[in-house]
Motif scaffolding. Structure first.
Motif, PDB file in Angstrom:
ATOM      1  N   VAL A 229       0.857  -1.189   0.000  1.00 56.65           N
ATOM      2  CA  VAL A 229       0.000   0.000   0.000  1.00 56.65           C
ATOM      3  C   VAL A 229       0.894   1.240   0.000  1.00 56.65           C
ATOM      4  CG1 VAL A 229      -1.807   1.287   1.215  1.00 56.65           C
ATOM      5  CG2 VAL A 229      -1.809  -1.223   1.291  1.00 56.65           C
ATOM      6  N   ASP A 256      -2.731   5.466  -2.926  1.00 55.93           N
ATOM      7  CA  ASP A 256      -3.558   6.579  -2.440  1.00 55.93           C
ATOM      8  C   ASP A 256      -3.303   7.825  -3.309  1.00 55.93           C
ATOM      9  OD1 ASP A 256      -4.965   7.615   0.312  1.00 55.93           O
ATOM     10  OD2 ASP A 256      -3.585   9.144  -0.432  1.00 55.93           O
ATOM     11  N   ILE A 271      -7.965   1.617  -6.540  1.00 51.93           N
ATOM     12  CA  ILE A 271      -8.259   0.695  -5.438  1.00 51.93           C
ATOM     13  C   ILE A 271      -9.550   1.067  -4.708  1.00 51.93           C
ATOM     14  CG2 ILE A 271      -6.670   1.918  -3.863  1.00 51.93           C
ATOM     15  CD1 ILE A 271      -7.468  -1.856  -3.882  1.00 51.93           C
ATOM     16  N   ASP A 272      -9.823   2.360  -4.569  1.00 46.54           N
ATOM     17  CA  ASP A 272     -11.040   2.755  -3.839  1.00 46.54           C
ATOM     18  C   ASP A 272     -12.281   2.162  -4.513  1.00 46.54           C
ATOM     19  OD1 ASP A 272     -12.624   4.616  -1.974  1.00 46.54           O
ATOM     20  OD2 ASP A 272     -13.385   5.111  -3.967  1.00 46.54           O
ATOM     21  N   LEU A 275     -12.509  -1.803  -4.495  1.00 44.84           N
ATOM     22  CA  LEU A 275     -12.942  -2.402  -3.229  1.00 44.84           C
ATOM     23  C   LEU A 275     -14.462  -2.410  -3.085  1.00 44.84           C
ATOM     24  CD1 LEU A 275     -10.114  -1.216  -0.832  1.00 44.84           C
ATOM     25  CD2 LEU A 275     -10.737  -3.579  -1.317  1.00 44.84           C
ATOM     26  N   LEU A 302     -10.414   1.557   1.515  1.00 43.46           N
ATOM     27  CA  LEU A 302      -9.070   0.995   1.728  1.00 43.46           C
ATOM     28  C   LEU A 302      -8.750   0.917   3.223  1.00 43.46           C
ATOM     29  CD1 LEU A 302      -6.439  -0.110   0.652  1.00 43.46           C
ATOM     30  CD2 LEU A 302      -5.670   2.214   0.165  1.00 43.46           C
ATOM     31  N   TYR A 305     -10.587  -2.061   4.479  1.00 42.97           N
ATOM     32  CA  TYR A 305      -9.951  -3.310   4.031  1.00 42.97           C
ATOM     33  C   TYR A 305      -8.753  -3.634   4.932  1.00 42.97           C
ATOM     34  CZ  TYR A 305      -7.028  -6.334   1.060  1.00 42.97           C
ATOM     35  OH  TYR A 305      -6.226  -7.342   0.596  1.00 42.97           O
TER      36      TYR A 305
END
Ligand SMILES: Cc1ncc(C[n+]2csc(CCOP(=O)(O)OP(=O)(O)O)c2C)c(N)n1
Ligand SMILES: [Mg+2]
Length: 569
Positions: A229, A256, A271-272, A275, A302, A305
């Motif tokens: 990450v 991010d 990724i946001d 998910l 995230l 998660y």
């Protein structure tokens, strides 16, 4: 007590302070006018090693200093007079404390006999920033206090400091010296060598312990399915090394908005949204190891998660010790710059390429955004993607709070190059964003774009005065959706309450505001006009304002629409 040559001694101390700060690596001094800080002001005026920045509003001044320090990666000094002038620095100091930016505040103050007795412009200044600054209270300049004591005090206060320092400087009148300056040669004799040199009086080595995981620990850690990450990482953390680490290990790297890697083709930037996609979620649920570089993750999905997954090993890598995990997961924290940690001799994972499908899912979302955002109605996400696509490595992008940074996190495009990304996400205030972006622009003189909401822009409107001093391209893109659109995403019980107490529609436009400050201005309501205006503004060596007029619900409706599509695929 010194009675003669008070003004001259005040100035001498001011000069010693500013000279030592310059030797300690400070390049910029931000100053607001006032009388009590005169010894500091006059010293700064003669100090040739420091670039000076003047502004009348200490609140904007503090944020400008924050931006200068973030972009130049060095401490920045701020000089203010006494009273509420100091208090106006508070929001910037909080943000600097939380995000580890060393701002050095020098506040002029009255001597002890004038405190708490009705003297003009006198407030209790020591400890005014509570725990948000290291506090140094200097006595009034005194011939009986050796200059060595002053210099070594400053060295200890500033050296290796990664957060704000408040040096309160009491001065007794008179404040304005007469020429010629009094003869202080006997007083200064003990620091004659220092005067001949350019180094600080005392030198402190850095605290870096250099403790890194052993080869064994690395081998154990990479065993299994893992995720990398990239959270908030300042540009100097050189996070591109993390892409190489991901390739070496064969693990996916999710990024991010503030990681400098959000648009990188080698990363899982979406990724946001992934998910909330069933197939991506199912795949990511298999992960058993995680290594998080940095902290302060923007995406709630995230964050959840990381919090909900049952990790066998959780590592976090931070440049300095700090608690940056609101989920309080058990973990091993390593203290190192991200690029150094990524460059260790990592073996390949036993489960290399376990999540290769994520790359395809990520690409599918990019295709979706092209259809649903770029080729759809004019709007905020479309504007942000258009800006993001036009960045190169020597550009700087400051992304404001509320929807702008969230839209960038959700929908930024995949591009071959991208700008250095800056945010104010320590306290996530909507204040001081214009001023901070001006500081970022001035520090490196690189083409800089600010994306800011209308309420945030109104909050910091008088910082347009700072923008006038920027001599490189600075494009201020105001996304005017007539209020705080982010509140459309919150479960406020009914629309009337939302309108009356949260959104605060104002019906204001920024054209006359820009005109008042003499700034080039354009208002656009189509993507073609925006692109033309933006590309032109980026070639203009100075500030300009582009007001993007969008409807009140456009961005929130689009977020909901894309979410429903993603959930079904
Ligand atoms: C100093 C400060 N005051 C209040 C808030 C709470 N807040 C968060 S977003 C927001 C509205 C921002 O509106 P705008 O800048 O227009 O952005 P939009 O929501 O429209 O994207 C407010 C008031 C805050 N974060 N910081
Ligand atoms: Mg708004």
């Amino acid at each position: 007590m010194q009675t003669e040559n008070t003004a001259e001694l005040n100035l001498l101390w001011g000069s010693l302070i500013l000279e030592e700060l310059a030797r300690l690596g400070i390049k910029h001094v931000c100053m607001a006018p006032g009388s009590r800080s005169t010894p500091l002001t006059l010293a700064a005026a003669k100090q040739t090693k420091l670039s000076q920045h003047l502004h009348f509003d200490e609140r904007g001044l503090g944020f400008m200093a924050l931006g200068l320090a973030k972009a130049s990666q060095a401490p920045v000094a701020i000089i203010t007079t006494s009273g509420t002038a100091v208090a106006n620095l508070y929001p910037a100091i909080i943000e600097a404390w939380l995000t580890h930016v060393p701002l050095i505040v020098l506040s002029g103050d009255r001597p002890p006999e004038l405190i708490d007795c009705g003297a003009n412009q006198a407030i209790i200044q020591p400890a005014i920033f509570a725990q948000y600054a290291k506090q140094i209270n200097l006595p009034t300049p005194d011939i009986n206090i050796a200059p060595q004591a002053l210099l070594s005090l400053l060295d200890d206060a500033v050296c290796n400091q990664v957060q704000p320092v408040h040096i309160n400087c009491m001065y007794r009148e008179p404040l304005y010296p007469n020429e010629p300056i009094a003869d202080f040669s006997r007083y200064l004799a003990p620091i004659a060598n220092w005067q001949q040199q350019a180094a600080p009086y005392n030198q402190f080595a850095s605290m870096d312990t250099g403790i890194m995981p052993t080869a064994d620990a690395l081998a154990r850690f990479v065993h299994g399915k893992g995720v990398i990450v990239a959270a908030t990482l300042a540009p100097e953390q050189q996070s591109s090394e993390l892409i190489q680490l991901a390739q070496k290990l064969g693990w996916p790297i999710v990024t991010d908005a503030q990681s400098q890697l959000r648009q990188h083709p080698g990363a899982i930037g979406n990724i946001d949204q992934l998910l909330q996609q069933p197939k991506a979620k199912a795949l990511l649920a298999q992960a058993e190891k995680v290594i998080v570089f940095g902290g302060r993750i923007l995406s709630k999905r995230l964050i959840n998660y990381l919090s909900e997954q049952n990790w066998k090993d959780y590592w976090q890598v931070l440049p300095q010790q700090q608690r940056l995990d609101p989920s309080h997961k058990p973990k091993q924290v390593w203290l190192a710059p991200a690029h150094k940690f990524a460059a260790l001799s990592w073996p390949r994972s036993s489960q290399a390429n376990w999540a290769l499908n994520l790359v395809q899912f990520n690409d599918e979302l990019e295709t979706l955004y092209q259809q649903q955002i770029d080729n759809a109605e004019f709007g905020e996400a479309q504007t942000i993607r258009a800006i993001a696509k036009r960045q190169s490595d020597n550009h700087q992008l400051f992304i404001g709070n509320s929807l702008p940074v969230r839209l960038y996190d959700m929908f930024a495009p995949i591009t071959p190059s991208s700008a250095s990304v800056f945010t104010n996400r320590g306290a996530s205030g909507i204040d001081g964003l214009l001023a901070t972006a001006c500081g970022v622009a001035v520090a490196e003189a690189k083409p800089t774009t600010l994306i800011i909401g209308d309420i945030s822009a109104l909050h910091d409107l008088n910082s347009l005065a700072i923008a006038r001093s920027v001599t490189s391209p600075l494009v201020i893109v105001i996304l005017n959706n007539d209020g705080g659109n982010i509140f459309n995403l919150l479960p406020v019980p009914n629309e009337q309450l939302r309108t009356d107490y949260y959104r605060l529609s104002h019906g204001l436009e920024f054209g006359f505001g820009a005109a008042m400050f003499g700034l080039a201005y354009n208002q656009v309501d189509s993507i073609d006009d925006f692109i033309e205006s933006y590309e032109y503004a980026m070639t203009y060596a100075g500030p300009s304002v582009i007001e993007v007029t969008v409807s009140q619900n456009q961005a929130s409706d689009q977020i909901a629409q894309i979410a429903s599509w993603v959930k079904q695929h």
